[in-house]
Design a protein around this motif. Structure first.
Motif, PDB file in Angstrom:
ATOM      1  N   ASP A   1      -9.784 -16.625  -1.639  1.00 32.96           N
ATOM      2  CA  ASP A   1      -8.840 -16.561  -2.988  1.00 32.96           C
ATOM      3  C   ASP A   1      -8.952 -14.967  -3.139  1.00 32.96           C
ATOM      4  N   GLN A   2      -7.835 -14.507  -3.116  1.00 32.08           N
ATOM      5  CA  GLN A   2      -7.522 -12.959  -3.253  1.00 32.08           C
ATOM      6  C   GLN A   2      -6.438 -12.606  -4.115  1.00 32.08           C
ATOM      7  N   HIS A   3      -6.589 -11.395  -4.577  1.00 31.60           N
ATOM      8  CA  HIS A   3      -5.548 -10.646  -5.341  1.00 31.60           C
ATOM      9  C   HIS A   3      -5.518  -9.050  -4.863  1.00 31.60           C
ATOM     10  N   VAL A   4      -4.644  -8.991  -3.836  1.00 32.59           N
ATOM     11  CA  VAL A   4      -4.724  -7.752  -3.045  1.00 32.59           C
ATOM     12  C   VAL A   4      -3.237  -7.088  -3.382  1.00 32.59           C
ATOM     13  N   ARG A   5      -3.508  -5.925  -3.748  1.00 29.73           N
ATOM     14  CA  ARG A   5      -2.122  -5.140  -4.487  1.00 29.73           C
ATOM     15  C   ARG A   5      -1.788  -4.209  -3.428  1.00 29.73           C
ATOM     16  N   SER A   6      -0.431  -3.678  -3.487  1.00 25.70           N
ATOM     17  CA  SER A   6       0.112  -2.683  -2.550  1.00 25.70           C
ATOM     18  C   SER A   6       0.938  -1.529  -3.337  1.00 25.70           C
ATOM     19  N   ASP A   7       0.403  -1.690  -4.711  1.00 29.85           N
ATOM     20  CA  ASP A   7       1.301  -0.499  -5.490  1.00 29.85           C
ATOM     21  C   ASP A   7       0.965   0.758  -4.945  1.00 29.85           C
ATOM     22  N   GLU A   8       0.112   1.412  -4.361  1.00 29.34           N
ATOM     23  CA  GLU A   8      -0.153   2.768  -3.945  1.00 29.34           C
ATOM     24  C   GLU A   8       0.783   2.828  -2.621  1.00 29.34           C
ATOM     25  N   THR A   9       0.805   1.837  -1.824  1.00 29.41           N
ATOM     26  CA  THR A   9       1.741   2.113  -0.478  1.00 29.41           C
ATOM     27  C   THR A   9       3.134   2.186  -0.834  1.00 29.41           C
ATOM     28  N   ARG A  10       3.649   1.020  -1.960  1.00 28.96           N
ATOM     29  CA  ARG A  10       4.967   1.326  -2.135  1.00 28.96           C
ATOM     30  C   ARG A  10       5.218   2.645  -2.743  1.00 28.96           C
ATOM     31  N   ALA A  11       4.454   3.043  -3.473  1.00 26.58           N
ATOM     32  CA  ALA A  11       4.737   4.448  -4.134  1.00 26.58           C
ATOM     33  C   ALA A  11       4.877   5.520  -3.056  1.00 26.58           C
ATOM     34  N   ARG A  12       3.913   5.467  -1.897  1.00 23.79           N
ATOM     35  CA  ARG A  12       3.748   6.503  -0.969  1.00 23.79           C
ATOM     36  C   ARG A  12       4.885   6.677  -0.083  1.00 23.79           C
ATOM     37  N   LEU A  13       5.291   5.362   0.283  1.00 32.12           N
ATOM     38  CA  LEU A  13       6.353   5.058   1.631  1.00 32.12           C
ATOM     39  C   LEU A  13       7.812   4.911   0.768  1.00 32.12           C
ATOM     40  N   GLY A  14       7.682   4.409  -0.367  1.00 33.06           N
ATOM     41  CA  GLY A  14       9.230   4.139  -0.898  1.00 33.06           C
ATOM     42  C   GLY A  14       9.469   2.419  -0.400  1.00 33.06           C
ATOM     43  N   TRP A  15       8.592   1.749  -0.030  1.00 30.37           N
ATOM     44  CA  TRP A  15       8.694   0.691   0.423  1.00 30.37           C
ATOM     45  C   TRP A  15       9.016  -0.568  -0.678  1.00 30.37           C
ATOM     46  N   THR A  16      10.072  -1.395  -0.424  1.00 31.72           N
ATOM     47  CA  THR A  16      10.561  -2.323  -1.117  1.00 31.72           C
ATOM     48  C   THR A  16      10.500  -3.736  -0.394  1.00 31.72           C
ATOM     49  N   LEU A  17      10.504  -4.764  -1.095  1.00 33.86           N
ATOM     50  CA  LEU A  17      10.413  -6.100  -0.364  1.00 33.86           C
ATOM     51  C   LEU A  17      11.682  -6.746  -0.394  1.00 33.86           C
ATOM     52  N   SER A  18      12.256  -7.196   0.776  1.00 34.09           N
ATOM     53  CA  SER A  18      13.438  -7.978   0.833  1.00 34.09           C
ATOM     54  C   SER A  18      13.108  -9.497   0.343  1.00 34.09           C
ATOM     55  N   VAL A  19      11.848 -10.011   0.830  1.00 31.32           N
ATOM     56  CA  VAL A  19      11.369 -11.092   0.235  1.00 31.32           C
ATOM     57  C   VAL A  19      10.454 -11.246  -0.439  1.00 31.32           C
TER      58      VAL A  19
END
Length: 294
Positions: free
Chosen positions: A259-277
């Motif tokens: 049972d997990q809740h793993v965020r990726s906010d820092e990664t998105r901010a650093r890389l400019g990564w956005t999700l298509s799905v």
């Protein structure tokens, strides 16, 4: 960019290799002699025959590349030693960017508490060896060699989706099996979105720890119901006690019940990564189509 990678015939690695080739990078893939590499070669990948245990003897060839991805997941009795060998070889390169594939199971059960790229780890037994390997990767960074750890969530998309057993069960008119009561949540990521994350780390020459997860918070029961409904089926859900699952799957049963809740906010901010799905539930029809097509 010339990229050398392991695991290029695997589920994650083959998608990453295809994405990098689409970006016009030159990709060399280490593949066992028994591996089917026709699809990769048709896309333009160069195949280097060998096993992870052969990496030490390939140092000079590997050093001719600009970037290195370790995405192999060996199932052999020497898996941990082979993983360490890969880290030692790629971490000794004189220049470039080395991306090491770990996973969110290094956090164990988080419940509703969200963990980030900088949170302390608490690994499930099945991946207890991984955190020390992550540390080796990060410590191998130099002024000329960037080193990055990527922690993908549970990956879905295509034929080898994490939910593949669900699709098979529904097709066969059998109930979807879930370990535990199904109230737990997995941190998820779609395969192509994950591939883009790898590409951004390489293109930007980044070091550090990165998370590749979406923000969905549906329970496994929610995910299963959506998958069943998208097929127009009424097979239902069968909950398997974790004790029973351990008899069959060993430590992997605990990963299925995590049972997990793993965020990726820092990664998105650093890389400019956005999700298509951005979520699994909203793409169930697409997931069915991809799984059946492949």
């Amino acid at each position: 960019m010339k990229v050398f990678m392991t695991g290029g015939t695997g589920y994650i690695g083959s998608a990453v290799a295809a994405h990098l080739l689409e970006l016009s990078h030159e990709v060399s893939v280490l593949a066992r002699h028994s591996s089917d590499t026709e699809a990769l070669e048709s896309l333009g990948a160069r195949i280097v025959r060998g096993n992870l245990s052969d990496l030490d003897g390939l140092r000079s060839e590997i050093a001719s590349h600009d970037a290195f991805i370790h995405a192999a997941a060996s199932q052999s009795s020497t898996a941990v030693a082979d993983d360490r060998t890969a880290i030692e070889v790629f971490g000794s390169m004189p220049r470039g960017t080395f991306v090491y594939t770990s996973g969110v199971w290094v956090f164990g059960n988080t419940g509703d508490a969200a963990v980030t790229e900088s949170s302390p780890v608490n690994p499930l037994p099945i991946v207890a060896w991984r955190p020390p390997h992550e540390d080796l990767v990060i410590s191998a960074a130099t002024s000329h060699l960037k080193t990055a750890v990527i922690r993908p969530g549970c990956v879905y998309g295509g034929r080898r989706s994490m939910f593949g057993s669900w699709f098979s069960s529904i097709e066969n008119g059998e109930p979807v099996q879930i370990v535990g009561d199904g109230s737990n949540r997995w941190s998820l990521i779609e395969l192509r979105d994950l591939s883009v994350c790898y590409g951004l780390i390489l293109d930007r020459g980044e070091s550090g720890t990165f998370h590749a997860t979406n923000d969905s918070r549906e329970t496994l029961n929610d995910l299963a119901r959506a998958t069943i409904a998208a097929r127009g089926s009424d097979v239902g859900i069968e909950h398997v006690p974790i004790e029973t699952a351990r008899e069959v799957h060993g430590d992997f049963a605990d990963a299925l019940a995590v049972d997990q809740h793993v965020r990726s906010d820092e990664t998105r901010a650093r890389l400019g990564w956005t999700l298509s799905v951005p979520e699994y539930v909203g793409s169930t029809a697409r997931q069915w189509s991809e799984w059946r097509a492949r």
